[in-house]
Design a protein around this motif. Structure first.
Motif, short mmCIF file in Angstrom:
data_model
loop_
_atom_site.label_atom_id
_atom_site.label_comp_id
_atom_site.label_asym_id
_atom_site.label_seq_id
_atom_site.Cartn_x
_atom_site.Cartn_y
_atom_site.Cartn_z
N HIS A 145 3.62 4.92 8.63
CA HIS A 145 2.70 4.23 7.71
C HIS A 145 2.26 2.89 8.27
O HIS A 145 1.08 2.50 8.15
N ARG A 195 -1.37 -0.62 -6.37
CA ARG A 195 -2.25 -0.03 -5.35
C ARG A 195 -1.49 0.82 -4.34
O ARG A 195 -2.05 1.27 -3.34
N ALA A 196 -0.21 1.05 -4.60
CA ALA A 196 0.63 1.65 -3.57
C ALA A 196 0.90 3.13 -3.82
O ALA A 196 0.98 3.59 -4.96
N GLU A 197 1.04 3.86 -2.72
CA GLU A 197 1.60 5.21 -2.77
C GLU A 197 3.11 5.05 -2.90
O GLU A 197 3.74 4.33 -2.11
N GLU A 235 0.83 -1.21 0.00
CA GLU A 235 0.00 0.00 0.00
C GLU A 235 0.87 1.26 0.00
O GLU A 235 0.41 2.34 -0.37
N ARG A 286 -0.94 0.18 7.34
CA ARG A 286 -0.64 -0.08 5.94
C ARG A 286 0.44 -1.17 5.78
O ARG A 286 1.27 -1.35 6.66
N ARG A 287 0.38 -1.81 4.62
CA ARG A 287 1.44 -2.75 4.24
C ARG A 287 2.52 -1.96 3.52
O ARG A 287 2.28 -1.44 2.42
#
Length: 257
Positions: free
Chosen positions: A76, A49-51, A30, A81-82
């Motif tokens: 984070h 799907r990640a920032e 993520e 979040r992962r």
């Protein structure tokens, strides 16, 4: 509920050298904090799907200091979040993966580690240089050239034998070369500078220890580069007579006439 952090070794910079585990970690991430030497050109596809956060350091310029990288990892992950920390090479080979691991553990965050192909081995290999070879070198030592080595360290390296691999060593090459000669290593010892390993424009410059600094200046060798010092460098010469002689000696066949 807290998330988790995965320290991922991205290898020497080419996407097809990412491990299966690295690709899986990125696919489920993520947030990805990535270095400039990690494979990131198509990171948006690998981590859809990640920032994506660029925390890459450049020689003499650390846009985001290490303590801030560690703070971001913790922040984070505590938000649930992962998080993937994508590093060049292997997380624990002259990187700061150990510090990032400690920071996360201190905050109670679970950490997974995905090993990566270290550039210390892969880049010389890409240039045709085996770090060990029967009868020539039965060991190799990986050292950081980020700061000048002490006289004691140079003495140990000169006396140990085998192959020396220097990472982040272009700035300190003059001190390293002069120090090894001063410590007793032969000035005729072959040295290879492998620039931009596995990237467009990969280039190898071969010289002797006594004149490698002048040669590097003449060809304008620059980071990122891996420096290899030792007789195995001759094996990269691709059919050159000196390389054949070394290989024949190693095989016990005697030198060619």
């Amino acid at each position: 509920m807290s998330g988790r952090v995965t320290l991922v070794g991205g290898g020497p910079g080419r996407e097809d050298l990412l491990t299966v585990a690295a690709v899986r970690a990125l696919a489920g991430a993520e947030v990805v904090l990535y270095d400039r030497l990690a494979p990131h050109e198509h990171l948006a596809e690998l981590a859809p799907r990640a920032e994506l956060v660029d925390v890459g350091k450049r020689p003499g310029h650390h846009a985001i200091p290490q303590h801030e990288i560690e703070r971001l990892l913790v922040e984070h992950a505590l938000a649930g979040r992962r998080v993937v920390r994508l590093k060049g090479g292997d997380p624990y080979v002259l990187g700061r993966g150990g510090e990032e691991l400690a920071a996360c553990r201190a905050a109670g965050i679970p950490v997974d580690v995905v090993p990566g192909v270290t550039s210390a081995v892969a880049v010389p290999g890409a240039a045709g240089i085996p770090l060990t070879h029967r009868g020539i070198s039965c060991m190799f030592t990986v050292v950081s050239g980020h700061a000048p080595l002490s006289d004691a360290e140079l003495g140990h390296l000169a006396g140990l034998g085998g192959t020396i691999v220097v990472l982040m060593g272009m700035t300190t090459l003059p001190a390293t070369a002069a120090g090894l000669v001063r410590a007793g290593m032969a000035a005729g010892t072959p040295v290879a500078i492998v620039e931009r390993g596995f990237q467009a424009g990969q280039r190898t410059t071969v010289a002797e220890l006594g004149d490698v600094v002048a040669r590097a200046a003449a060809v304008r060798a620059a980071s990122p580069a891996i420096i290899v010092i030792g007789e195995v460098v001759r094996l990269a010469a691709g059919g050159d007579g000196a390389a054949r002689e070394v290989m024949q000696r190693a095989a016990g066949l005697g030198a060619s006439p």
